[in-house]
Motif scaffolding. Structure first.
Motif, PDB file in Angstrom:
ATOM      1  N   THR A 172       0.981  -1.144   0.118  1.00 37.55           N
ATOM      2  CA  THR A 172      -0.114   0.077  -0.013  1.00 37.55           C
ATOM      3  C   THR A 172       0.831   1.352   0.061  1.00 37.55           C
ATOM      4  O   THR A 172       0.561   2.254  -0.831  1.00 37.55           O
ATOM      5  N   LEU A 173       2.017   1.224   0.810  1.00 39.34           N
ATOM      6  CA  LEU A 173       2.941   2.400   0.911  1.00 39.34           C
ATOM      7  C   LEU A 173       3.651   2.521  -0.332  1.00 39.34           C
ATOM      8  O   LEU A 173       3.490   3.733  -0.935  1.00 39.34           O
ATOM      9  N   GLY A 174       3.922   1.424  -1.170  1.00 38.55           N
ATOM     10  CA  GLY A 174       4.481   1.770  -2.517  1.00 38.55           C
ATOM     11  C   GLY A 174       3.553   2.365  -3.288  1.00 38.55           C
ATOM     12  O   GLY A 174       3.876   3.159  -4.227  1.00 38.55           O
ATOM     13  N   GLU A 175       2.421   1.924  -3.364  1.00 37.38           N
ATOM     14  CA  GLU A 175       1.174   2.616  -4.111  1.00 37.38           C
ATOM     15  C   GLU A 175       1.085   4.041  -3.903  1.00 37.38           C
ATOM     16  O   GLU A 175       0.929   4.835  -4.766  1.00 37.38           O
ATOM     17  N   TRP A 176       1.175   4.436  -2.662  1.00 39.92           N
ATOM     18  CA  TRP A 176       1.138   5.799  -2.240  1.00 39.92           C
ATOM     19  C   TRP A 176       2.492   6.688  -2.549  1.00 39.92           C
ATOM     20  O   TRP A 176       2.310   7.859  -3.225  1.00 39.92           O
ATOM     21  N   VAL A 177       3.478   5.963  -2.758  1.00 36.65           N
ATOM     22  CA  VAL A 177       4.852   6.735  -3.095  1.00 36.65           C
ATOM     23  C   VAL A 177       4.538   7.040  -4.826  1.00 36.65           C
ATOM     24  O   VAL A 177       4.752   8.139  -5.054  1.00 36.65           O
ATOM     25  N   GLN A 178       3.976   6.056  -5.388  1.00 35.65           N
ATOM     26  CA  GLN A 178       3.867   6.493  -6.687  1.00 35.65           C
ATOM     27  C   GLN A 178       2.932   7.339  -6.891  1.00 35.65           C
ATOM     28  O   GLN A 178       3.018   8.247  -7.995  1.00 35.65           O
ATOM     29  N   LYS A 179       1.986   7.522  -6.196  1.00 33.44           N
ATOM     30  CA  LYS A 179       0.860   8.733  -6.387  1.00 33.44           C
ATOM     31  C   LYS A 179       1.624  10.031  -6.081  1.00 33.44           C
ATOM     32  O   LYS A 179       1.470  10.845  -6.907  1.00 33.44           O
ATOM     33  N   PHE A 180       2.353  10.100  -4.985  1.00 34.96           N
ATOM     34  CA  PHE A 180       3.072  11.101  -4.739  1.00 34.96           C
ATOM     35  C   PHE A 180       3.846  11.812  -5.723  1.00 34.96           C
ATOM     36  O   PHE A 180       3.882  12.796  -6.067  1.00 34.96           O
ATOM     37  N   GLU A 181       4.648  10.705  -6.164  1.00 34.12           N
ATOM     38  CA  GLU A 181       5.480  10.940  -7.253  1.00 34.12           C
ATOM     39  C   GLU A 181       5.171  11.416  -8.425  1.00 34.12           C
ATOM     40  O   GLU A 181       5.775  12.369  -9.201  1.00 34.12           O
ATOM     41  N   SER A 182       3.835  10.950  -8.740  1.00 35.24           N
ATOM     42  CA  SER A 182       3.262  11.657 -10.143  1.00 35.24           C
ATOM     43  C   SER A 182       2.478  12.992  -9.752  1.00 35.24           C
ATOM     44  O   SER A 182       2.228  13.591 -10.804  1.00 35.24           O
ATOM     45  N   LYS A 183       2.294  13.141  -8.633  1.00 38.46           N
ATOM     46  CA  LYS A 183       1.364  14.556  -8.333  1.00 38.46           C
ATOM     47  C   LYS A 183       2.112  15.671  -7.908  1.00 38.46           C
ATOM     48  O   LYS A 183       2.049  16.800  -7.808  1.00 38.46           O
ATOM     49  N   TYR A 184       3.258  15.250  -6.857  1.00 39.69           N
ATOM     50  CA  TYR A 184       3.863  16.346  -6.184  1.00 39.69           C
ATOM     51  C   TYR A 184       5.385  16.465  -6.447  1.00 39.69           C
ATOM     52  O   TYR A 184       5.888  15.327  -6.408  1.00 39.69           O
ATOM     53  N   PRO A 185       6.053  17.666  -6.514  1.00 38.89           N
ATOM     54  CA  PRO A 185       7.377  17.575  -6.877  1.00 38.89           C
ATOM     55  C   PRO A 185       8.409  17.066  -5.607  1.00 38.89           C
ATOM     56  O   PRO A 185       7.771  17.431  -4.314  1.00 38.89           O
ATOM     57  N   VAL A 186       9.408  16.616  -5.583  1.00 38.06           N
ATOM     58  CA  VAL A 186      10.147  16.142  -4.726  1.00 38.06           C
ATOM     59  C   VAL A 186      11.063  17.150  -4.655  1.00 38.06           C
ATOM     60  O   VAL A 186      11.684  17.995  -5.444  1.00 38.06           O
ATOM     61  N   VAL A 187      11.292  17.739  -3.154  1.00 39.81           N
ATOM     62  CA  VAL A 187      12.146  18.821  -2.936  1.00 39.81           C
ATOM     63  C   VAL A 187      13.450  18.530  -2.129  1.00 39.81           C
ATOM     64  O   VAL A 187      14.126  19.456  -1.718  1.00 39.81           O
ATOM     65  N   GLY A 188      13.520  17.286  -1.421  1.00 38.26           N
ATOM     66  CA  GLY A 188      14.582  17.209  -0.794  1.00 38.26           C
ATOM     67  C   GLY A 188      14.328  15.650   0.130  1.00 38.26           C
ATOM     68  O   GLY A 188      13.716  14.933  -0.380  1.00 38.26           O
TER      69      GLY A 188
END
Length: 109
Positions: free
Chosen positions: A85-101
């Motif tokens: 489930t966490l892996g799926e959330w990480v994919q969602k965040f990576e596609s929607k929000y910029p990584v800043v650090g």
């Protein structure tokens, strides 16, 4: 020009909780910091997930939990289903929000 990559401690991450309108809103997942200023995470905006703002939220996402005891920087004891489930959330965040650090004191797995 390349954007600056932030390196924050868990304590420093807290100031990006949306309570200061001059700062962006950040969350961390597995030690990676995302700018979620456009999402429902800002305390100032009263977003539905505002309790996540400025925190490491991997465990809470893995468990699909809004409970304070799950908003901690630890994945210890999670079941395989939770980690998926966490892996799926990480994919969602990576596609929607910029990584800043990243979070410098995130516990190593």
């Amino acid at each position: 020009m390349a954007s600056r990559v932030l390196r924050l401690t868990l304590n420093e991450l807290r100031k990006y909780d949306g309570s200061d309108p001059s700062l962006p809103v950040y969350v961390a997942i597995k030690g990676i910091v995302y700018d979620v200023s456009t999402g429902p995470y800002s305390k100032a905006k009263g977003g539905g997930y505002s309790k996540f703002a400025g925190k490491e939220i991997g465990r809470a996402l893995a468990k699909s939990s809004l409970n304070e005891e799950d908003i901690v920087p630890s994945l210890d004891g999670l079941a395989e289903d939770d980690l998926q489930t966490l892996g799926e959330w990480v994919q969602k965040f990576e596609s929607k929000y910029p990584v800043v650090g990243s979070v410098t004191d995130y516990p190593k797995l």
